[in-house]
Design an enzyme around this catalytic site. Structure first.
Site, PDB file in Angstrom:
ATOM      1  N   PHE B 203       0.831  -1.365  -0.047  1.00 46.36           N
ATOM      2  CA  PHE B 203      -0.102   0.055  -0.040  1.00 46.36           C
ATOM      3  C   PHE B 203       0.844   1.270  -0.002  1.00 46.36           C
ATOM      4  O   PHE B 203       1.722   1.404   0.576  1.00 46.36           O
ATOM      5  CB  PHE B 203      -0.978   0.047   1.255  1.00 46.36           C
ATOM      6  N   ASP B 204       0.534   2.336  -1.026  1.00 49.32           N
ATOM      7  CA  ASP B 204       1.122   3.628  -0.592  1.00 49.32           C
ATOM      8  C   ASP B 204       0.315   3.987   0.573  1.00 49.32           C
ATOM      9  O   ASP B 204      -0.678   3.755   1.132  1.00 49.32           O
ATOM     10  CB  ASP B 204       0.795   4.417  -1.915  1.00 49.32           C
ATOM     11  N   GLY B 205       0.942   5.215   1.312  1.00 49.42           N
ATOM     12  CA  GLY B 205       0.465   5.955   2.381  1.00 49.42           C
ATOM     13  C   GLY B 205      -0.733   6.798   2.254  1.00 49.42           C
ATOM     14  O   GLY B 205      -1.925   6.622   2.303  1.00 49.42           O
ATOM     15  N   PHE B 320      -1.379  -0.843  -4.285  1.00 52.82           N
ATOM     16  CA  PHE B 320      -2.198   0.106  -4.483  1.00 52.82           C
ATOM     17  C   PHE B 320      -1.337   1.460  -4.352  1.00 52.82           C
ATOM     18  O   PHE B 320      -0.785   1.924  -3.188  1.00 52.82           O
ATOM     19  CB  PHE B 320      -3.122  -0.013  -3.204  1.00 52.82           C
TER      20      PHE B 320
END
Lengths: 293, 361
Positions: B203-205, B320
């Site tokens: 995941f991106d943040g 993502f």
């Protein structure tokens, strides 16, 4: 057969598109499903006009069927394969009969016949009128009709939310998708001889009905059709659903939408699919479906 | 979003659900073939995949675009018995299936499993080819919705979907708008070998797990302001982003392995891959996760370096990110990426504001 009980009242002043009664797909629906009968319950809303009844749960269905007929005739002014909706009523409420006739005219419904019957003879009335499909909100009547070989379906829907633009017919396919020679079949249950016979009887009338609906459906394109056929399996695995789809296809109907629930909550899905009618042989899978709002 | 499943259990509805569930359970249990039965939606982590993400339908799509709907459906019917090739979400689905196998072995009676639903706009007649393809690869997908052209959004809710993957950006945006974690899948430029024993999700943040509040500061006021801001508000948790609930759902399943002493051998691994730097703006992110009671297995702070090479080492089954720039970079090096069309990042392309109404000559 006592034909006195089978008296038809023809509603005058209603324009009918019917050209050939022998080709008509006759659908019988109880008059108290189409209209709200004031004597039975407290009026939920003031009457539309004096002597006119408020729409009941089957009203959107009737309107949607009418639109299919209109679109069929638009495509072919000489079209003979049309729906023919008849109302069933019991004789012992003469006041409501005139209200029904008035209401039919008031709402511009394409209904020309009101048939009288009682609990005992209603299935013979269905047969003598060559009814291809009986609709009700009463599960006992549905079972009764099915037991004598007339396909019968549940009227589904909440007042005010069902669409009038497209007739949506949903088949519950769990029993349609069974096959003798696969592993996707439940272990054999004891089926009585009578039950087996009635299933076979209704199945051949169902095949006829499906073929007719399929023929009508083919007159329209895949998109923007006024008639939409849906298939749903409630507790079976995916292959049962596909087999049901292929069976309907073999009978002449290519369904537009298909849903395989495999145990997911039915009522949520149904509330979203919003069919007008729900065909489930034996009402095995939909007994608790809320048919009325 | 994880509250959605709990909140919708009004007494009567729950009773009906139990009944629907019990019927299906009885049916599956009685089958001669011992097929694993799908879990109860209320407890499952439900992933809805579209037909184009599950299978490669590029040539079929071309027929649809060039020759129209009727020819497209006819083509699919003619080729009904030919299985389709795997699509972008296929490895993800296979990995999810192997997690389920491990869960079933450890918890034979639990309903807390992944559940994959095929959610497609296609007409039911096209669906036959899709199910035949599912059979060909022996995928455990028992539930499907073929909506015949109607929007799937309502059905996503009806199936209590935790994650929706599609190639259609409009549908994905609509789903996010309705509070459902969703992303647009892309097929990478090269194929990379992925683990078949461990599901890896990256995941991106900002604007994915977290809201885009900090992203806005970067775009509108620049990096220095951003660093100051993050330092100052280090202890204030960020608001949640569209994929937070999905991370939460993964965490719930991970804990089931931990409870059986399988932490070292856990078949689910999560990664945070962020452009933030550990030194300056990273602390806030970790503290936010902690405040939410969520764990992430590896947090990788890139301090602005490109994400592609690092992702290539991680080899996630899905990554993502909200910014197409990162998605493209990831795909170039073989990472299966999913774009989350959320937040301020959508208005920018490679750091520049996209003009709303480009001037015409």
């Amino acid at each position: 057969m006592n034909t006195d009980d089978d008296v038809k009242q023809f509603v005058t002043g209603v324009v009918s598109l019917q050209k050939d009664p022998s080709r008509a797909v006759v659908i019988a629906i109880s008059h108290d499903a189409v209209f709200d009968l004031k004597e039975e319950q407290e009026p939920k809303a003031p009457a539309a006009a004096s002597g006119v009844l408020n729409p009941g749960p089957g009203f959107p269905f009737v309107k949607a069927v009418q639109r299919v007929n209109e679109k069929l005739v638009e495509k072919n002014p000489n079209e003979t394969l049309l729906f023919d909706v008849i109302l069933l009523s019991s004789k012992d409420r003469p006041k409501s009969q005139s209200e029904v006739a008035n209401s039919i005219k008031h709402y511009g419904l394409e209904i020309t016949r009101l048939c009288f019957c009682n609990n005992e003879n209603f299935t013979s009335v269905l047969r003598s009128n060559k009814v291809k499909l009986f609709l009700s909100t009463n599960t006992d009547y549905i079972t009764k009709a099915q037991d004598t070989g007339v396909p019968a379906a549940l009227l589904y829907g909440q007042r005010g939310t069902a669409t009038l633009d497209q007739l949506r017919v949903l088949f519950i396919g769990d029993s349609l998708g069974f096959s003798e020679d696969t592993t996707d079949r439940p272990k054999d249950e004891d089926t009585g001889e009578d039950q087996l016979q009635s299933v076979q009887l209704t199945q051949s009338s169902l095949e006829d009905l499906v073929a007719l609906i399929g023929e009508m459906r083919r007159k329209f394109g895949r998109e923007n059709s006024p008639l939409c056929a849906c298939l749903m399996t409630v507790c079976s695995p995916r292959n049962v659903c596909v087999r049901a789809l292929k069976r309907l296809r073999a009978w002449g109907l290519e369904v537009d939408e298909a849903f395989c629930l495999a145990g997911a909550p039915q009522s949520r899905l149904l509330a979203h699919i919003q069919p007008h009618i729900l065909y489930d042989h034996g009402l095995q899978y939909t007994l608790d479906v809320p048919a009325l709002s | 979003m994880s509250d959605m499943k709990e909140a919708e259990s009004a007494g009567e509805l729950k009773g009906e659900e139990e009944k629907d569930w019990a019927e299906a359970k009885a049916f599956f249990d009685s089958l001669k073939s011992k097929k694993p039965r799908p879990p109860k939606p209320r407890y499952a982590v439900t992933i809805a995949v579209s037909s184009r993400t599950l299978f490669d339908m590029t040539s079929e799509r071309k027929i649809f675009k060039q020759q129209g709907l009727e020819k497209y459906v006819a083509h699919q019917q003619e080729h009904e018995d030919e299985p389709l090739k795997p699509g972008a979400a296929f490895p993800f689905v296979k990995a999810v299936m192997s997690v389920n196998a491990r869960l079933r072995a450890l918890y034979p009676d639990s309903e807390e499993l992944f559940d994959i639903v095929l959610m497609t706009n296609n007409h039911a007649q096209v669906g036959v080819r899709l199910i035949n393809s599912i059979n060909h690869y022996d995928l455990t997908i028992e539930r499907f919705c073929m909506t015949g052209g109607k929007s799937p959004i309502g059905y996503l809710k009806a199936y209590m979907t935790n994650l929706y993957l599609s190639k259609d950006s409009k549908k994905v945006q609509e789903a996010i708008g309705e509070g459902i974690a969703a992303a647009i899948m892309f097929t990478p430029d090269m194929e990379v070998e992925l683990s078949d024993t461990q599901l890896r999700v990256a995941f991106d943040g900002d604007a994915v797990l977290f809201s885009d509040e900090s992203e806005i500061i970067v775009k509108q006021h620049g990096l220095d302001t951003f660093f100051e801001h993050e330092k100052r508000f280090e202890n204030k948790p960020l608001a949640q982003g569209p994929l937070k609930c999905f991370l939460e759902a993964l965490g719930k399943l991970q804990r089931k392995f931990y409870a059986k002493n399988e932490r070292l051998n856990c078949p689910i691994r999560t990664y945070l891959v962020t452009a933030r730097s550990a030194a300056s703006s990273g602390a806030r992110v970790l503290k936010t996760l902690r405040s939410w009671g969520l764990e992430i297995d590896e947090a990788l702070f890139l301090a602005g370096a490109p994400k592609g090479p690092l992702l290539q080492k991680i080899r996630p089954h899905i990554f993502f990110d909200d910014q197409m720039f990162h998605i493209e970079g990831a795909m170039e090096l073989g990472t299966i990426s999913a774009h989350v069309p959320y937040g301020i990042g959508q208005k920018y392309n490679r750091g520049k504001l996209i003009e709303e109404n480009p001037q015409k000559q």
